[in-house]
Each structure stands twice: as C-alpha cells, then as structure tokens.
Enzyme design. Structure first.
Site, PDB file in Angstrom:
ATOM      1  CD  GLU A 145      -2.992  -0.753  -0.086  1.00 49.32           C
ATOM      2  OE1 GLU A 145      -3.353   0.413  -0.353  1.00 49.32           O
ATOM      3  OE2 GLU A 145      -3.317  -1.744  -0.772  1.00 49.32           O
ATOM      4  CB  SER A 179     -61.024 -17.683  25.883  1.00 47.91           C
ATOM      5  OG  SER A 179     -62.372 -17.692  25.450  1.00 47.91           O
TER       6      SER A 179
END
Length: 565
Positions: A183, A467
């Site tokens: 690099e 319920s």
C-alpha cells in the site's frame, strides 16, 4: 494623460493587493479550518461502536440430547471452521460421524462474569445423546461445557461498523510490513504525499492504458476514509493532499499507521462492515492477528485494494491471484524467505459458509430495546459498544417461529371460517416461552410475519382477557377434585339475565374436561366456575400473579348467582 495612466496603474495595484491579500487571508482561514478538522478527528472520538445483543450461551452436558448435524450448524454460525484433521487452532472443529465423536477447539470469549480461554474438547455421542465430554489437552473428563453466545444483532445508526481497536504494538510486524509493502512502501520516507509514488503510478497506468495503480499514500487513504468520499476528482484530491500533509506535520508516523490499521475497510457480512485488521482476521480466518500464517497475512493485505471483489467468499480465483501477487512482492523485498513463500503458496483459502447476522428473534429484540431505552439513551446504545447478553435461546426461538406459522396455517386449513377473505390478513397469534424457575424469556414470537407487521402481540396487545382467563377456572376446578377425564356438560346455561353461548358449533352434551379446555367451550367453563367457586378462582389467579390493576373493589366483590336455569 500621464495622470490618468498613473491613476489606472494605482487602482490596478490596489486591486491586485486587495485580491492577493484576500487570497492569502482566505487561504490561511481555509488551512486553519482543515487543520482544526484533522485535529478534532485525531484527538477526539474517531469511531462509534454499535451495541451488540447476544443470545444465551449454549450448554452441553453429559446426557443431553444432541445431534451431530445440529451442533455442526451451531458451530458454523459461531464462526468455526470444519477440518478433516484433529483441530489444532482455536475456531476449528471436526465431526467423525462413524466414531460418534465431535472435536472442537473452543474460541476465547469474555462473558459478563469471567474470561473463557479456548481449549480443545472431545464429545462422544451414543445415539443422539452425549455420553462423554473430555478435554483434548489432558483427556480429563468434563461434565459440561459452555459454547459462547451467538450474536443476534447490533444497535446502530446508518452503518454498522464492526471493529475492534488495537494498539500498533499488538499488530504482528509481518502484518505491518506486508500492508506497507503493497500500500505504501515509502511510508516512512515521505511527508503525506509522495511525488515518486505518483510518478510511478502514472507510468504504470499509461503503459496499461487503464487505472491499475493509485499514487495515494497511506496517510492520504486514512484522510479520505476519515473525512472524504471515494470520488477520484481534483476537488477531493486537493484537500486530501493538504490534510495528509497537516496530519504528517502534527502526528507521528506510528499514530497515523495505528489509525490506518484500525480504520481500513476490509469486507462486508450482511449489514456488518468489517473494519480494521483485527476484525478482518476474525472474519476471514476466525483467529487473532497473532496466529495468522504468512499466506493469510498476504491475503488480508491484498484485500485492501478491493475487499468485496477479492474476498475468498466471493471469488476464490481472484483472492488466490491477489494473495500470490502480494507474496511475490514480499519475496522480492526480502520480507519473507523462499521457504516461507513456497509454503504460503500451498495454503488453502478459508472455506466455510458465510453466516450473516440477520436479526433473529426480531420481536424479542424490539422488546429488549424498549427495556434498554428506559435506562440508556439512543446515543449510548448506538455508539458506546455495549455488549448485551440476553436470555434468548435461538434454537427454541426458531422452533417457536415454526410452531406459530405452521399452527396457524393448520387451523386455517381445518376451519375454513378462519381463512382470510379478500384483502383480509390471515389468522394471527403469539408465543412466549419462559423458564418457570427464573422467569427468563427464552423465546418470543409476537406475530406471524415480522416483515409484514411489527406489532408484538405478546406485550403490546391490550384487550379484555376473555378466554385467556379460563385456565384459572380450570385450575381451580382441578384443585377442587376434578380430573382431565371428568365429563362436563356443554349445553345452554343462564345466570340471572346473562346467557353465555359458545363461539360456534352446536352443543355437544357431555364432553371431557380436557376437550372443553382445548376447544375453549364457554358453557362448560361457566359450569366449572360454579363448581369450583368464584373465590377459589380468584385465589388461583392471585397465586399466579394476576392482580387488580385498577383497584376496583367491585370486581372482587362479584358474587356467584344461584339462579341457574
């Protein structure tokens, strides 16, 4: 005439002086702005760290039910590599199906209470159960082991940057030398911009008539990543070069290199961006930087140019070619020996299925985030890198999701009246799985399809219990002496002026209590309430945590009417 010319000359000189002065003032101001920007980044907060939510850890113990394929899938999700030989490095495992043996070299992992050091273990199966667990190092028998939690998701804004910051001294010299070689080999000999590197890149590009090489220094790359876009334009290159020079003037080469090694983008896993060399080593090789081989180091450094295109998970051929180019560069620069070069060429690329973090258990994650936001701000949750260890069991979660979808689909097939009509949405439901001893939430499914609706019916649905309250009635009846096989009358009933009816279908006369509960038969529940007594039902509900939130004394003062007809 002469006076006129002198006046024009004077005005021109004054104008030139004003323009020059203004340019100098503006230039000085612009340089100061860039310098302040560089200083703020280098000396302030460089990165944000998303908080990560983990599942519960996974315990294996002698006698536990276990299929080798299920454990192998779990290990793959945790980032382990499968090998054909005995695992020698952390993050490797081997399945010897014929022998009924699974060998794993466990990862290191920091839990909230202690640090686990990875050790080799051997699990022996007998059928689909664990018969024996041993330490692979000394053959010591173990009664249980704990696998690290799975990463469920991250809490972040805009971009999920997955990164662990390391000091320059923690990065192996070979990794540093390799990255600089490919690099910016003149990194320690320039001051932010490298004219020699620029000329060399121009020559290479002219010879190939294409863009093959860039002239940017490592410092320029860092500045671009910190502050600028990826555009290759003069308007970006000029401030990039100026800021690189400012950075080199103000900070040491070691500081710049350390920031670069932690900042560099090296790939993608789903929504996660992989940043920094430490995170890349974990992602590609499932090992720390210090354990990387020469070939792995070359592959990692080679990815910097185009991490997604050159990823071994995207293109084995491209990754191999790029790695070999880097190895040749290392050999030419005498960074590695011929023996190391030849051995590295023979190394195999990492091979495993790429497991993406897909936010499993989204209803649970939403619920957990609501809880977290009561104590932590959004800025803390998305930037401070908290590690949040939950009680979610991903295996149970997947089972619960399948059970809800399959169960609702089956109900719609059995009962045509429940099927959606036209644009109606399908039947909905929810599941929550708790550990009774502790109250821990092990699984939560708030609806049939999270993508279609994020409404969580486990905790957001506010409605009359209806319920849902019946189980307390049945519990009181069972405690009063009835049994699941006891026959209960399903027939019209009247209490004062109230005549409850069943949801649908004809009355069936005597039916087993278990059937009445399973099918939520209203008339049977009313008769069981009469049998057990209202006070017994209230006591049962209170024992299980049901309270009177509105503090309405009239609710508890209800008296059972004897007027049965």
């Amino acid at each position: 005439m002469i006076k006129s010319k002198l006046r024009i000359l004077s005005i021109s000189l004054v104008a030139l002086l004003v323009v020059t002065s203004s340019g100098l003032v503006f230039g000085a101001w612009y340089l100061k702005q860039l310098e302040d920007k560089v200083s703020e980044k280098f000396e302030g907060r460089k990165w944000v760290f998303p908080s990560k939510i983990y599942s519960d850890s996974y315990f294996l113990y002698v006698g536990a039910s276990l299929r080798s394929q299920d454990l192998a899938e779990k290990l793959r999700r945790l980032g382990y590599f499968e090998t054909q030989a005995v695992p020698k490095a952390k993050g490797e495992y081997r399945v010897a199906a014929k022998e009924g043996v699974i060998e794993i070299f466990l990862h290191d992992f920091d839990s909230p209470t202690e640090k686990f050091k990875g050790i080799p273990i051997r699990i022996t199966l007998q059928g689909n159960a664990i018969a024996k667990i041993e330490s692979g190092a000394d053959n010591k028998e173990l009664f249980s082991i704990e696998l690290e939690p799975e990463l469920i998701t991250g809490l972040y804004e805009r971009i999920w940057q997955e990164r662990k910051v390391v000091k320059l001294a923690e990065v192996p010299p070979l990794v540093v030398k390799t990255i600089l070689a490919v690099e910016d080999e003149r990194f320690f000999h320039h001051y932010g911009i490298d004219p020699i590197g620029i000329l060399r890149a121009m020559w290479v590009n002219l010879r190939s008539l294409s863009f093959q090489q860039g002239g940017s220094t490592l410092t320029q790359q860092l500045v671009k990543n910190f502050f600028l876009s990826d555009e290759r334009t003069i308007s970006r290159k000029i401030p990039e070069a100026v800021m690189a020079v400012i950075a080199e003037r103000k900070y040491s080469k070691q500081t710049i290199l350390e920031n670069y090694l932690n900042e560099i983008y090296l790939g993608q896993r789903g929504s996660q961006g992989i940043f920094g060399v430490w995170e890349a080593a974990q992602f590609y090789f499932s090992k720390p930087l210090t354990d990387l081989t020469v070939g792995e180091t070359a592959l990692l450094a080679g990815l910097i140019r185009a991490p997604n295109r050159l990823s071994p998970y995207k293109s084995a051929e491209g990754a191999t070619k790029r790695r070999n180019v880097v190895l040749a560069k290392l050999l030419d620069d005498n960074i590695i020996t011929r023996k190391q070069y030849d051995a590295a060429l023979l190394e195999k690329l990492p091979q495993r299925a790429l497991i993406k973090v897909t936010n499993e258990g989204p209803f649970y994650v939403d619920y957990l985030r609501r809880e977290l936001e009561e104590n932590y701000s959004n800025a803390v949750l998305t930037k401070e890198g908290l590690r949040i260890f939950s009680t979610l069991d991903l295996q149970l979660q997947r089972m619960a999701e399948r059970a809800l979808v399959d169960g609702l689909k089956k109900l719609e097939e059995i009962h045509p009246a429940l099927r959606p009509k036209g644009d109606e949405e399908g039947l909905e439901g929810a599941i929550v799985v708790l550990r009774p001893q502790t109250g821990e939430i092990k699984a939560m499914v708030g609806g049939r399809n999270y993508g279609r609706s994020q409404f969580n019916r486990v905790f957001q649905a506010k409605r009359q219990p209806g319920s849902v309250f019946k189980p307390f009635v049945y519990l009181a009846a069972l405690e009063a002496g009835l049994a699941p096989e006891t026959m209960v009358l399903d027939a019209p009933v009247r209490i004062g002026g109230w005549s409850p009816e069943n949801y649908s279908g004809p009355y069936r006369g005597l039916i087993p209590l278990r059937t009445a509960l399973a099918e939520s038969v209203n008339t049977a529940a009313v008769r069981l309430l009469d049998y057990a007594g209202l006070n017994a039902v209230i006591r049962a509900a209170r024992r299980l945590g049901i309270e009177n939130p509105c503090n309405c004394p009239g609710w508890w003062a209800v008296r059972r009417s004897p007027a049965w007809q």
